[in-house]
Design a protein around this motif. Structure first.
Motif, PDB file in Angstrom:
ATOM      1  N   HIS A 265     131.824  24.767  32.208  1.00 24.84           N
ATOM      2  CA  HIS A 265     131.212  25.621  31.190  1.00 24.84           C
ATOM      3  C   HIS A 265     131.113  27.058  31.684  1.00 24.84           C
ATOM      4  CE1 HIS A 265     127.944  27.344  28.692  1.00 24.84           C
ATOM      5  NE2 HIS A 265     128.579  26.678  27.747  1.00 24.84           N
ATOM      6  N   ALA A 266     130.679  27.234  32.921  1.00 24.17           N
ATOM      7  CA  ALA A 266     130.553  28.586  33.477  1.00 24.17           C
ATOM      8  C   ALA A 266     131.909  29.267  33.549  1.00 24.17           C
ATOM      9  CB  ALA A 266     129.918  28.520  34.866  1.00 24.17           C
ATOM     10  N   ALA A 267     132.959  28.499  33.839  1.00 25.57           N
ATOM     11  CA  ALA A 267     134.303  29.073  33.975  1.00 25.57           C
ATOM     12  C   ALA A 267     134.786  29.720  32.682  1.00 25.57           C
ATOM     13  CB  ALA A 267     135.277  28.001  34.430  1.00 25.57           C
ATOM     14  N   GLN A 268     134.289  29.272  31.547  1.00 25.80           N
ATOM     15  CA  GLN A 268     134.675  29.862  30.261  1.00 25.80           C
ATOM     16  C   GLN A 268     134.300  31.338  30.166  1.00 25.80           C
ATOM     17  OE1 GLN A 268     133.294  27.602  26.862  1.00 25.80           O
ATOM     18  NE2 GLN A 268     133.261  25.740  28.094  1.00 25.80           N
ATOM     19  N   PHE A 269     133.328  31.747  30.956  1.00 26.02           N
ATOM     20  CA  PHE A 269     132.815  33.113  30.882  1.00 26.02           C
ATOM     21  C   PHE A 269     133.330  33.989  32.021  1.00 26.02           C
ATOM     22  CE2 PHE A 269     129.803  30.199  28.918  1.00 26.02           C
ATOM     23  CZ  PHE A 269     129.724  30.746  27.653  1.00 26.02           C
ATOM     24  N   GLY A 270     134.257  33.472  32.813  1.00 25.10           N
ATOM     25  CA  GLY A 270     134.792  34.233  33.935  1.00 25.10           C
ATOM     26  C   GLY A 270     133.989  33.974  35.198  1.00 25.10           C
ATOM     27  N   GLN A 271     134.458  34.550  36.274  1.00 22.97           N
ATOM     28  CA  GLN A 271     133.803  34.354  37.568  1.00 22.97           C
ATOM     29  C   GLN A 271     132.429  35.023  37.570  1.00 22.97           C
ATOM     30  OE1 GLN A 271     135.113  36.498  41.237  1.00 22.97           O
ATOM     31  NE2 GLN A 271     135.694  34.425  41.871  1.00 22.97           N
ATOM     32  N   PRO A 272     131.369  34.269  37.901  1.00 26.69           N
ATOM     33  CA  PRO A 272     130.036  34.871  37.930  1.00 26.69           C
ATOM     34  C   PRO A 272     129.939  36.011  38.949  1.00 26.69           C
ATOM     35  CG  PRO A 272     129.868  32.485  37.925  1.00 26.69           C
ATOM     36  CD  PRO A 272     131.315  32.826  38.162  1.00 26.69           C
ATOM     37  N   SER A 273     129.088  36.948  38.629  1.00 25.47           N
ATOM     38  CA  SER A 273     128.832  38.085  39.513  1.00 25.47           C
ATOM     39  C   SER A 273     127.342  38.405  39.467  1.00 25.47           C
ATOM     40  CB  SER A 273     129.646  39.302  39.060  1.00 25.47           C
ATOM     41  OG  SER A 273     129.237  39.697  37.755  1.00 25.47           O
ATOM     42  N   TRP A 274     126.923  39.287  40.367  1.00 28.61           N
ATOM     43  CA  TRP A 274     125.534  39.763  40.321  1.00 28.61           C
ATOM     44  C   TRP A 274     125.512  41.003  39.438  1.00 28.61           C
ATOM     45  CZ3 TRP A 274     122.491  36.175  41.597  1.00 28.61           C
ATOM     46  CH2 TRP A 274     122.729  35.341  42.679  1.00 28.61           C
ATOM     47  N   ARG A 275     124.841  40.894  38.286  1.00 25.47           N
ATOM     48  CA  ARG A 275     124.688  42.044  37.387  1.00 25.47           C
ATOM     49  C   ARG A 275     123.680  43.011  37.987  1.00 25.47           C
ATOM     50  NH1 ARG A 275     123.730  38.447  32.101  1.00 25.47           N
ATOM     51  NH2 ARG A 275     121.974  37.922  33.415  1.00 25.47           N
ATOM     52  N   PRO A 276     123.883  44.302  37.774  1.00 27.84           N
ATOM     53  CA  PRO A 276     122.902  45.274  38.270  1.00 27.84           C
ATOM     54  C   PRO A 276     121.579  45.150  37.512  1.00 27.84           C
ATOM     55  CG  PRO A 276     124.570  46.368  36.936  1.00 27.84           C
ATOM     56  CD  PRO A 276     124.994  44.930  37.074  1.00 27.84           C
ATOM     57  N   PRO A 277     120.505  45.718  38.059  1.00 28.13           N
ATOM     58  CA  PRO A 277     119.221  45.693  37.350  1.00 28.13           C
ATOM     59  C   PRO A 277     119.376  46.234  35.924  1.00 28.13           C
ATOM     60  CG  PRO A 277     118.910  46.509  39.560  1.00 28.13           C
ATOM     61  CD  PRO A 277     120.399  46.403  39.348  1.00 28.13           C
TER      62      PRO A 277
ATOM     63  N   THR B 164     103.413  43.756  35.212  1.00 26.26           N
ATOM     64  CA  THR B 164     104.346  42.828  35.862  1.00 26.26           C
ATOM     65  C   THR B 164     105.195  42.123  34.822  1.00 26.26           C
ATOM     66  OG1 THR B 164     102.789  40.977  35.841  1.00 26.26           O
ATOM     67  CG2 THR B 164     102.768  42.420  37.797  1.00 26.26           C
ATOM     68  N   MET B 165     106.225  41.463  35.330  1.00 22.62           N
ATOM     69  CA  MET B 165     107.129  40.715  34.468  1.00 22.62           C
ATOM     70  C   MET B 165     107.519  39.418  35.161  1.00 22.62           C
ATOM     71  SD  MET B 165     110.271  43.393  34.953  1.00 22.62           S
ATOM     72  CE  MET B 165     111.561  42.492  34.166  1.00 22.62           C
ATOM     73  N   THR B 166     108.240  38.575  34.450  1.00 24.75           N
ATOM     74  CA  THR B 166     108.664  37.285  34.975  1.00 24.75           C
ATOM     75  C   THR B 166     110.179  37.252  35.095  1.00 24.75           C
ATOM     76  OG1 THR B 166     106.755  36.194  33.989  1.00 24.75           O
ATOM     77  CG2 THR B 166     108.623  34.787  34.545  1.00 24.75           C
ATOM     78  N   ALA B 167     110.660  36.773  36.233  1.00 20.85           N
ATOM     79  CA  ALA B 167     112.090  36.539  36.452  1.00 20.85           C
ATOM     80  C   ALA B 167     112.307  35.034  36.490  1.00 20.85           C
ATOM     81  CB  ALA B 167     112.532  37.181  37.772  1.00 20.85           C
ATOM     82  N   LYS B 168     113.570  34.615  36.461  1.00 18.78           N
ATOM     83  CA  LYS B 168     113.914  33.203  36.614  1.00 18.78           C
ATOM     84  C   LYS B 168     114.624  33.026  37.953  1.00 18.78           C
ATOM     85  CE  LYS B 168     116.524  33.194  33.037  1.00 18.78           C
ATOM     86  NZ  LYS B 168     117.495  32.789  32.015  1.00 18.78           N
ATOM     87  N   TRP B 169     114.355  31.909  38.607  1.00 21.27           N
ATOM     88  CA  TRP B 169     115.087  31.527  39.815  1.00 21.27           C
ATOM     89  C   TRP B 169     115.638  30.127  39.593  1.00 21.27           C
ATOM     90  CZ3 TRP B 169     117.702  32.596  43.956  1.00 21.27           C
ATOM     91  CH2 TRP B 169     117.988  31.568  44.855  1.00 21.27           C
TER      92      TRP B 169
ATOM     93  N   GLY C 273     121.475  33.962  34.722  1.00 20.16           N
ATOM     94  CA  GLY C 273     120.360  34.908  34.658  1.00 20.16           C
ATOM     95  C   GLY C 273     119.385  34.816  35.809  1.00 20.16           C
ATOM     96  N   SER C 274     119.686  34.009  36.828  1.00 17.17           N
ATOM     97  CA  SER C 274     118.792  33.873  37.979  1.00 17.17           C
ATOM     98  C   SER C 274     118.680  35.184  38.746  1.00 17.17           C
ATOM     99  CB  SER C 274     119.339  32.792  38.921  1.00 17.17           C
ATOM    100  OG  SER C 274     118.493  32.639  40.054  1.00 17.17           O
ATOM    101  N   ILE C 275     117.483  35.441  39.249  1.00 23.80           N
ATOM    102  CA  ILE C 275     117.289  36.581  40.133  1.00 23.80           C
ATOM    103  C   ILE C 275     118.141  36.385  41.392  1.00 23.80           C
ATOM    104  CG2 ILE C 275     115.229  35.555  41.192  1.00 23.80           C
ATOM    105  CD1 ILE C 275     114.074  38.385  41.506  1.00 23.80           C
ATOM    106  N   ASN C 276     118.695  37.458  41.893  1.00 20.97           N
ATOM    107  CA  ASN C 276     119.477  37.431  43.131  1.00 20.97           C
ATOM    108  C   ASN C 276     118.553  37.004  44.274  1.00 20.97           C
ATOM    109  OD1 ASN C 276     120.175  38.976  45.729  1.00 20.97           O
ATOM    110  ND2 ASN C 276     122.069  39.156  44.557  1.00 20.97           N
ATOM    111  N   PRO C 277     119.005  36.114  45.173  1.00 25.39           N
ATOM    112  CA  PRO C 277     118.114  35.628  46.238  1.00 25.39           C
ATOM    113  C   PRO C 277     117.622  36.740  47.171  1.00 25.39           C
ATOM    114  CG  PRO C 277     120.365  34.881  46.599  1.00 25.39           C
ATOM    115  CD  PRO C 277     120.328  35.495  45.237  1.00 25.39           C
ATOM    116  N   GLU C 278     118.451  37.709  47.452  1.00 25.05           N
ATOM    117  CA  GLU C 278     118.014  38.826  48.296  1.00 25.05           C
ATOM    118  C   GLU C 278     116.904  39.610  47.606  1.00 25.05           C
ATOM    119  OE1 GLU C 278     119.938  42.648  50.693  1.00 25.05           O
ATOM    120  OE2 GLU C 278     121.142  41.644  49.167  1.00 25.05           O
TER     121      GLU C 278
END
Length: 186
Positions: A16-28, A139-144, A49-54
């Motif tokens: 399913h993910a492959a349908q959208f191309g190779q995942p990348s880290w989107r900028p803020p 504050t806001m909420t992110a997803k991990w 949409g997960s927050i980047n681990p770093e």
């Protein structure tokens, strides 16, 4: 020194993910106008949409974050909501809208606002009115998504897994390339 992934790899074998191309880290993501009370300071996975681990570790080292486990709809603790992420738009004015037929919107209007036409950008047009004016929250909420632990190795994996154990109550480890977990007591 921790080594972080250049891109998410945990979705590479997901058809399913492959349908959208190779995942990348989107900028803020910047604030998207007056109807958006948030401006993200962290990168996100272009697929889930997960927050980047770093960025998760950086935020946790500077702020009092909490992790709230999502439901186990996939049969395992797949996601946490990361609460307490600072919102750079804090205190800025934002508008909440009510949508509907023009003649019915006056009763929902905040003082000084009238119904206005809008176009949602995908062919739907209608009317809306500013129904509330508020200050953006601090504050806001992110997803991990825990699948992103598979993007990590060595000390980076240990650092993120330790954070999840401390704040989220689940200990993760890797058995080869397979992610394992156990719920901590208490």
């Amino acid at each position: 020194m921790l080594t972080w992934p250049d891109r998410p790899t945990c979705h590479d074998h997901d058809g399913h993910a492959a349908q959208f191309g190779q995942p990348s880290w989107r900028p803020p993501r910047p604030r998207r106008g007056r109807e958006d009370p948030y401006a993200a300071t962290y990168r996100t996975c272009s697929y889930c949409g997960s927050i980047n681990p770093e960025d998760l570790i950086a935020a946790a080292s500077q702020h009092a974050l909490t992790l709230e486990m999502a439901d186990w709809k996939y049969g395992w603790p797949h996601k946490y909501y990361v609460n307490g992420v600072p919102n750079p738009a804090a205190g800025q004015e934002y508008h909440s809208y009510t949508y509907g037929q023009r003649e019915h919107l006056a009763r929902y209007a905040a003082p000084g606002f009238e119904a206005e036409p809008y176009d949602n950008g995908i062919g739907r047009q209608g009317w809306r009115v500013v129904s509330r004016v508020d200050a953006a929250p601090a504050t806001m909420t992110a997803k991990w998504y825990n699948a992103h632990l598979c993007d990590l190795d060595g000390d980076a994996f240990t650092t993120v897994a330790d954070l999840i154990a401390a704040l989220g109550g689940v200990r993760f480890d890797l058995d080869g390339s397979r992610l394992r977990y156990h719920v901590l007591a208490g």
